[in-house]
Design a protein around this motif. Sequence first.
Motif, short mmCIF file in Angstrom:
data_model
loop_
_atom_site.label_atom_id
_atom_site.label_comp_id
_atom_site.label_asym_id
_atom_site.label_seq_id
_atom_site.Cartn_x
_atom_site.Cartn_y
_atom_site.Cartn_z
N LEU A 297 0.87 -1.18 0.00
CA LEU A 297 0.00 0.00 0.00
C LEU A 297 0.90 1.22 0.00
N SER A 298 1.08 1.81 -1.21
CA SER A 298 2.03 2.91 -1.38
C SER A 298 3.40 2.45 -0.92
N THR A 324 3.81 -4.87 16.68
CA THR A 324 4.98 -4.91 17.57
C THR A 324 6.06 -5.86 17.06
N THR A 325 5.72 -6.69 16.10
CA THR A 325 6.72 -7.64 15.58
C THR A 325 7.14 -7.33 14.14
N ARG A 326 6.50 -6.32 13.53
CA ARG A 326 6.83 -5.96 12.14
C ARG A 326 7.13 -4.48 12.04
N SER A 327 7.48 -4.01 10.85
CA SER A 327 7.70 -2.59 10.63
C SER A 327 7.02 -2.19 9.33
N ASN A 328 6.83 -0.85 9.20
CA ASN A 328 6.25 -0.30 7.97
C ASN A 328 4.91 -0.97 7.64
N LEU A 329 4.03 -1.07 8.68
CA LEU A 329 2.81 -1.88 8.53
C LEU A 329 1.59 -1.11 9.02
N ILE A 330 0.49 -1.31 8.29
CA ILE A 330 -0.83 -0.80 8.69
C ILE A 330 -1.77 -1.99 8.82
N ILE A 395 -9.80 1.46 3.78
CA ILE A 395 -8.57 1.47 2.98
C ILE A 395 -8.50 2.72 2.11
N GLU A 396 -9.62 3.10 1.49
CA GLU A 396 -9.66 4.31 0.66
C GLU A 396 -9.33 5.55 1.50
N THR A 397 -9.83 5.57 2.73
CA THR A 397 -9.56 6.71 3.62
C THR A 397 -8.11 6.75 4.03
N ILE A 398 -7.54 5.58 4.28
CA ILE A 398 -6.10 5.50 4.61
C ILE A 398 -5.25 6.03 3.46
N LYS A 399 -5.61 5.64 2.26
CA LYS A 399 -4.87 6.10 1.08
C LYS A 399 -4.94 7.61 0.95
#
Length: 403
Positions: A297-298, A324-330, A395-399
């Motif tokens: 996502l982008s 808490t176990t990953r990065s660059n995540l939504i 998802i559209e709002t996040i974008k």
Amino acid sequence: MTRKLFYDDAYQTSFNSEVVKKGIDDNGRNYIVLKETAFYPTGGGQPHDTGTINGKSVIDVEEVEGEVRHYLEGPSIEMEAIVGHIDWNRRFDHMQQHAGQHLLTAVFEDQLGYKTKSFHLGKELSTIDLDTKTLTTEEIQKAEEFTNQFILVNRPIHTKWIKDPEELLTFTLRKDLAVSENIRIVVIPEIDYNGCGGTHPKSTGEISALKILHIEKQKKLVRVHFVCGNRVLKQLNKKHEIIQKLSSQLSTPQEQLNVAVDRFLQTTKHLEDKVDELTTKAIQFEAKELFLKAEPLSEQFLVKAVFQDRPIHDLQNLAKELVTTRSNLIVTLVCKQQDKILIVCARTDDVDINLNIVLKAVLPLIHGKGGGRPSFVQGGGENVLPSEELMKLLIETIKSTGS
């Protein structure tokens, strides 16, 4: 003013009288006022009598502006002459509780130095509020023991009308009088002298017994819950039934119930800890499975999932585990329940999106409420949109928010 026969003889449960007034109060209730009555109106911590007047049920009795109003079930009585009957079981129960309160109050004050500030006679339990911040188990036991001793000696209980105020000087009253005329005092010789308009038995022996059940703190007071007379047997029967049932369920004799319950609680705590451990492992496994399905996502990755009938804490723990176990995540999670729909969104600290803005944008669409931190939000609303459609809107709002 109606002459109140209940003041003269608490044992008078049938009487003849005349209707002197009929009316309807502000709440639309029909009432009548009698020339003479044996019905006790609510007052002094004691509830009203019930019974019948010419066969009609008396559902409430109040003293209003100097008149005793008898509220009837249905239309008021047309006849002028009436025959009244008091519910004796209720009357005698109240007599036992009220007289028991006199003794208990006397014991707490004379033996322990605690004055009674108020009294309430309830449907199942009665209470007095003591002017003390603390009350020990030993003091409770002492008060109960002394009170029951006074019951067993079977002292007479007298009522006396005081016509000459100077006559009051011959009595050591327990508290100041609330009235200056029509003064009625209740006398239990050498135990209690008190201004009171309530109903009482003829002797302390008719109280039968008193049991203090428990206490609770009320600001600067201690509230004592107790029962007298037939209510003691009712409490004993109720508790006996519970004990018998527990004894059967735990296959343990009554004397060992506390040991069995402690063992049961320890086992339950161990099982709960085990369930929590297994649930945590399941959440960790589920988080790994979801991360494998993450979509680009982008410049970030998006984990999305739709659930059915999952508790909110499952969604919260799952989202926390992912970020808490990953990065660059939504993370966006939606769960449909019977009559509502839940949303949980989270992101890692390296993602610059305010999820509060995202949530607030979609909540109006489901008439919902929610909030949280910019990195972790939750909310819920009415089940008015399909889960997949709500996810698409999130998802559209996040974008649009992140662009």
